[in-house]
Design an enzyme around this catalytic site. Structure first.
Site: not given
Ligand code: GLC
Length: 603
Positions: A294, A494
């Site tokens: 990521d 997020e």
């Protein structure tokens, strides 16, 4: 006779697949043998387009991939602008010594959401409430076409999280708290994105985030977040019977890439776990695609950057997302390449590991047809943001909505009322109905892209004799026949969306009070990425519908309110009565939610 013909066809098909495989294998192995260590390291490096310092770097280092992180868009943020940008990077990459094409990744998590005028579909929480793999396939197929129209060949989707705690800012990226439903819809999404792999409307999918991103514990968050990127304590039984299953199904259905997760699994950062990637994913699940890290995911492994590189690569991560940015911290890619090369020279990373990773990367590039047709095709430009796609999106909106209260069957509303008063900022705000990951990483309020608001939909549905008035604050409603109030959450993405209370905002409470004082029946619609705590307020509402984050086609909401479509949506997540119940296991007999998993009323 027929059986023998079928047998002959099957055998010849099988042999051509085997022949084709070995032909690709031969090409990859030939290329691999020619590659220097530096070129192998280059292939395992992905950089965000904003931070690539020069075209020469792309050529010199033989960089394998470029990404557009959320909001990372070309100067000319149009379909043509994207295709030109993609073709420029590809032309440059093909000037490298071995002319290996790049693969370009974006987060098209609910449509090609970085690009204005793209069709924006409901976020996964809404698609989850459809319980319908057919619509998820259609949404993903349409998304793939719009991504291909811009030249891009890799989509960091679907998210296969099984979120357990609605306080998590990524809750809406999950389809459901139910493993089986996540698997079913995840497979549909992968098939919709990848279609006939390497075909004209195919993008490589990316199942994410491996593993346990939705199971983290409140208060253990990383990166200054409360729960996002935190620690997931998962028993081996839950690992195998709950969190791993959607990935097994994804692998069995040909997903080409998988993304490592920021969170920790039983105290160890996933990006540092050889057990997860080498043993579980590649060995046990027999995953043959490649694993991408990521965004600066390896930087969050405890220890210095060089040890981060060694640990993550040796754990089985094949390509590292080295955004190269210094705006948000993170190490520049020159440093990454240098330390990576040092690590190989010092024997800390074996060349066999590089060969395995590069083989997987080159295989996916071959499967995606990038060696044969590396440039953007204009074939689907006409589909970008098309009426046809918006029709699919509107169908998805209708099917995602969950009717949770309908006293005296006040819904569906007549289209011939004298006066309807609509209230709440969300009733007339495309940005709010799209949510995070839209145009910008965090999303944004306002008229950020083309589509129809809920208010637009109401106005275009009712008869011309019906007066529709609107106020953001809920004032001036008194002589209306009915009040429609849109409440909910402003966009976030997020960990920025981690929220320990899940209460209605002050503005929404004020709007509801103003509308209540008008003494008219109230239909409340919620735009949110998760259940909010509304047990008290619900008593004053005559009807309540959750519309989640429907995307650009807000008119789909009116289809349900005015009865053109009878609601079929059901909760893919149970709705807690109170924050003190969270986190709760929806299968726990003692858990008494406000609305249960799979609850949904019909007309
Ligand atoms: C983000 C997300 C991931 C996304 C990646 C690239 O931080 O965690 O889901 O695909 O970075 O934008």
């Amino acid at each position: 006779m027929k059986r023998t013909i079928k047998k002959i066809i099957f055998i010849s098909l099988l042999s051509s697949i085997i022949f084709c495989e070995s032909k690709i294998d031969k090409k990859i192995n030939t290329l691999l043998k020619q590659m220097t260590v530096e070129e192998k390291i280059g292939q395992m490096t992905q950089i965000d387009r904003r931070f690539l310092r020069s075209d020469e770097d792309l050529i010199k280092f033989g960089i394998g991939s470029i990404l557009s992180g959320g909001g990372s868009v070309p100067e000319d943020n149009t379909v043509e602008g994207w295709a030109d940008m993609y073709n420029h990077f590809q032309k440059t990459a093909l000037k490298s010594r071995l002319k290996i094409p790049i693969i370009y990744g974006v987060d098209a998590v609910h449509g090609h959401n970085n690009v204005p005028n793209a069709t924006i579909f409901p976020h996964n929480i809404g698609l989850g409430c459809t319980f319908d793999e057919k619509i998820v396939y259609k949404v993903s197929e349409a998304t793939a076409k719009e991504v291909v129209a811009t030249g891009i060949d890799w989509n960091f989707a679907p998210c296969l999280a099984i979120p357990q705690d609605p306080r998590w800012g990524r809750y809406y990226e999950g389809f459901s708290e139910d493993t089986e439903l996540v698997s079913k819809l995840g497979i549909a999404a992968i098939k919709g994105y990848q279609n006939k792999i390497g075909g004209k409307k195919s993008v490589a999918a990316c199942a994410k985030h491996f593993l346990g991103d939705g199971a983290t514990i409140w208060g253990t968050g990383d990166n200054n977040y409360k729960i996002d990127r935190g620690n997931a304590i998962i028993s081996d039984e839950d690992l195998r019977n709950k969190y791993l299953i959607p990935y097994q199904d994804a692998v069995d259905n040909g997903v080409l890439t998988i993304m490592a997760s920021f969170n920790s699994y039983n105290g160890l950062k996933c990006h540092a776990s050889g057990y997860l990637f080498n043993d579980l994913l590649k060995e046990e699940l027999a995953f043959e695609g490649f694993v991408i890290s990521d965004w600066r995911g390896i930087d969050e492994i405890p220890g210095d950057y060089k040890s981060d590189i060694v640990t993550s690569i040796n754990s089985g991560i094949d390509m590292i997302m080295v955004p190269g940015d210094t705006i948000w911290g993170g190490e520049p890619y020159h440093k990454f390449l240098k330390l990576f090369k040092e690590s190989v020279k010092e024997g800390l990373i074996k060349e066999e590991r590089l060969d395995d990773a590069v083989y997987r990367i080159l295989k996916v590039k071959h499967q995606m047809g990038l060696f044969d047709k590396p440039f953007a095709s204009k074939k689907y430009v006409k589909d970008f943001g098309s009426k046809k796609h918006r029709k699919i999106a509107r169908e998805a909106v209708r099917k995602s909505m969950v009717l949770l209260k309908n006293d005296n069957n006040i819904l569906p509303l007549s289209k011939n009322l004298d006066k309807i008063h609509v209230a709440g900022i969300g009733a007339n705000d495309i940005g709010m109905q799209c949510g995070g990951w839209t145009i910008e990483w965090q999303g944004k309020m306002g008229d950020i892209t083309s589509g129809t608001t809920i208010l637009d939909g109401i106005k275009s549905t009712v008869s011309k004799n019906t007066e529709v008035t609107f106020s953001e604050t809920g004032t001036n409603a008194s002589n209306a026949d009915i009040g429609i109030v849109v409440i909910g959450e402003k966009p976030y993405a997020e960990g920025m969306g981690d929220d320990g209370e899940l209460k209605l905002s002050k503005e929404d409470t004020a709007v509801l009070n103003n509308m209540k004082s008008a003494n008219i029946p109230l239909v409340v619609i919620m735009l949110s990425g998760r259940p909010l705590m509304i047990t008290e307020e619900l008593k004053d509402w005559d009807a309540f519908i959750s519309a989640w984050l429907p995307g650009t086609e807000g008119a789909g909401v009116s289809d349900v309110i005015f009865g053109d479509y009878s609601p079929t949506g059901k909760l893919s997540f149970s709705w807690p009565r109170d924050i003190s119940q969270i986190p709760a296991n929806y299968k726990d007999k003692n858990y008494d939610p406000l609305f249960e998993f799979s609850y949904g009323l019909k007309y």
